[in-house]
Write an enzyme that holds these catalytic residues in place. Sequence first.
Site, PDB file in Angstrom:
ATOM      1  CD  GLU A 297      -3.004  -1.166   2.224  1.00 50.43           C
ATOM      2  OE1 GLU A 297      -2.758  -0.577   3.285  1.00 50.43           O
ATOM      3  OE2 GLU A 297      -4.086  -1.752   2.004  1.00 50.43           O
ATOM      4  CG  ASP A 371      -7.658  -5.306   5.247  1.00 44.42           C
ATOM      5  OD1 ASP A 371      -7.072  -5.505   6.317  1.00 44.42           O
ATOM      6  OD2 ASP A 371      -7.823  -4.179   4.756  1.00 44.42           O
ATOM      7  CD  GLU A 399     -10.033  -0.875   7.942  1.00 44.95           C
ATOM      8  OE1 GLU A 399      -9.113  -1.383   8.621  1.00 44.95           O
ATOM      9  OE2 GLU A 399      -9.885  -0.528   6.757  1.00 44.95           O
TER      10      GLU A 399
HETATM   11  O1  GCW Z   1      -7.121  -2.675   6.404  1.00 45.60           O
HETATM   12  C1  GCW Z   1      -6.204  -1.840   5.818  1.00 45.60           C
HETATM   13  C2  GCW Z   1      -6.572  -0.510   6.352  1.00 45.60           C
HETATM   14  C3  GCW Z   1      -5.429   0.447   6.348  1.00 45.60           C
HETATM   15  C4  GCW Z   1      -4.257  -0.229   7.038  1.00 45.60           C
HETATM   16  C5  GCW Z   1      -3.887  -1.495   6.289  1.00 45.60           C
HETATM   17  C6  GCW Z   1      -2.767  -2.269   6.956  1.00 45.60           C
HETATM   18  C7  GCW Z   1      -2.565   0.739   8.416  1.00 45.60           C
HETATM   19  O2  GCW Z   1      -7.656  -0.010   5.603  1.00 45.60           O
HETATM   20  O3  GCW Z   1      -5.848   1.606   7.018  1.00 45.60           O
HETATM   21  O4  GCW Z   1      -3.154   0.632   7.158  1.00 45.60           O
HETATM   22  O5  GCW Z   1      -4.990  -2.343   6.248  1.00 45.60           O
HETATM   23  O6  GCW Z   1      -3.085  -3.180   7.705  1.00 45.60           O
HETATM   24  O7  GCW Z   1      -1.621  -1.981   6.717  1.00 45.60           O
END
Ligand code: GCW
Length: 697
Positions: A297, A371, A399
């Site tokens: 990311e 995730d 989240e």
């Molecule tokens: O789930 C995603 C989140 C991001 C997060 C990423 C991760 C810290 O939307 O906000 O970043 O995973 O775990 O690195």
Amino acid sequence: MALLACTGTVRAEDGYALWMRYAPLEPALAADYHTRLAEVVAPDQTPIQHAAREELERGLTGLTGSAPRMHVAPAINPSLVIGTPQSSTLIAPLRQELDALGDEGYLLRQTRIDGRDVLLVAAPRDIGVLYGVFHLLRLLQTGASLDALEVRESPRMRLRVLNHWDNLDGYVERGYAGRSLWDWQTLPEWRNPRYTDYARANASVGINGTVLNNVNANAQSLAPDYLAKAATLADTFRPYGIRVYLSVRFSAPIELGGLKTADPRDPEVQRWWQHKADEIYARIPDFGGFLVKANSEGQPGPQDYGRSHAEGANLLADALAPHGGVVMWRAFVYAHDVPADRATQAYTEFAGLDGAFRPNVILQVKNGPIDFQPREPFHPLFGAMPRTPLVMEVQITKEYLGFATHLVYLGPLYEEVLQSHTRGQSATVAQALTGMAGVANIGMDRTWSGSHFDPANWYAFGRLAWNPQQSVRAIAADWAAMTFSPDPAVVQPIVGMMMGSREAAVNYMTPLGLHHLMARGHHYGPGPWVDGGPRADWTSVYYHRADRDGIGFDRTARGSYAVGQYAPDVAARYGDLARVPEPLLLWFHHVPWEHRMASGRSLWDELVGRYSQGVRQVQDMQATWASLGGRVDPQRHAQVTAFLRIQLREAQWWRDASVAYFQSVSGRPLPAGESAPPHPLGWYERLQFPSAPGDGR
Ligand code: GCW
């Protein structure tokens, strides 16, 4: 006087005290405990001993209504003795037996000394005594019998760590509980007493580490002024057995050190990290180590220089090794230029690196391959890297589970993955783990976690990291008794609500193995129509693949073959439409709408039915909570009532928007008895929430 007398009963029940309220017990029980535990012998020579002693005194006083008499050396007639073989002559004879419990273990034992009943809280080291004190206080808070008490405890996992996604400016990524606890501006001079209460809460459930800053890390957190601040936090947490860790940005040698590169093979880069490690340990002698998100990311990493994740991790591991620190290297890695199913990318990247890491590297793997969804299968890396220590990362912050306003107890989610079989009938995910990391749900909100029920997830995380075999129902019962009241008429209904709550959220958000259907970016509310944008695997249509004929992601050999990353027996089960567990059906299979489900209904009817069932489950929670009216203090009762109202509104929104969308794709009529969504699909699609929490500033 009158005022003082009042404060004992009219407690401010705003949630701040968490599960450590130590509220007065019912009088007969209080009197019994007080008689049994009136004369306490507790050493007071080290900071940990002091913390244990203080907690015990505070707890006994609150629960029984009378202060115990506290002694540092054997009293004539002690009734409760705490300590180690070094700190207590009464415990010294147990040395051999205690050593078998390991560094953090402890023993609670009702015994007789000189013809009198004495309760021992004994451990090989001070920290075990503190853990034992918290265990004893839990027994008292839940009204347990002390007769013939014999408890032996040692943690099953070495690393039990919170991950704070807290930025240096106080903003918490995916945080729904207010600003960061860490007030970097006033540190190191000002130690907010809240830091100590945070440490107490963690120690009470055995959490022994905390990563202070976001994995999307700012190099600045390694600068000398920030290290001084982190050192003050470490000093505050040390008496509670908690080590401090930092997330590091892989390119820090460039940003902070002024080097031209962060290439792990560059000797100057290696030296920079060594010096940084030396500098950190000079300030924080028991510093835990680094957590790293690399090449994921948009974060920098070793692949920017053509090096592997192992080379990157080993660079940092070598710098920390002389000081005893570890590197927790995250496996949450996927690339936008790789067309492969995102669920397969971490395994593809890491499985082949088993054996290539230094001994002080620990791979941190999210519980599932995508995730933190309401439900995912376990991550295929568990059980696939026998030569690499693994930590499982779970989200405590919600989240993808309704933020802090939805009542969702995550114990069952954690348990489901911990008890999943990675192969055969014996090997479980829990057995593959060296530790657990929980993305914290903690902030400056008075409740700590943004609601009165979210601390239960912090609590359950700690208890399970200590021992993943524990029943999450029993953990919920402990938490409810300590947080609200030990009265079974309170505990039982609350536990019932908690235990059903995760499945309710799965039903109204992502039933039957669906995943990643939340709105774009902030993930607040439904967005099954999300399509287009920077990358396919950030859309919903990528994951549900619904069309006129059916729905679901084919991850069998005919599709992405993600099932092939599991051990053969697991792959065979998940890959077989007839044998895959229904809760994971659409995770692994693309299935026609008319597919017959176990209930006898078609998949389409079942899907709509599940969405509606989720809404009804929230209504049931509301009814249960309403029935607790006179039994829970009005302040907390009112807030939970209000939050359940929000949850019901949003569950209904999820149901209506999802049904409207999937019906637009399937073209099928709603099953008999199902009401049509009150708005056309476009109405739901047009809703915008630019200020949803957790995703901006
Ligand atoms: O789930 C995603 C989140 C991001 C997060 C990423 C991760 C810290 O939307 O906000 O970043 O995973 O775990 O690195």
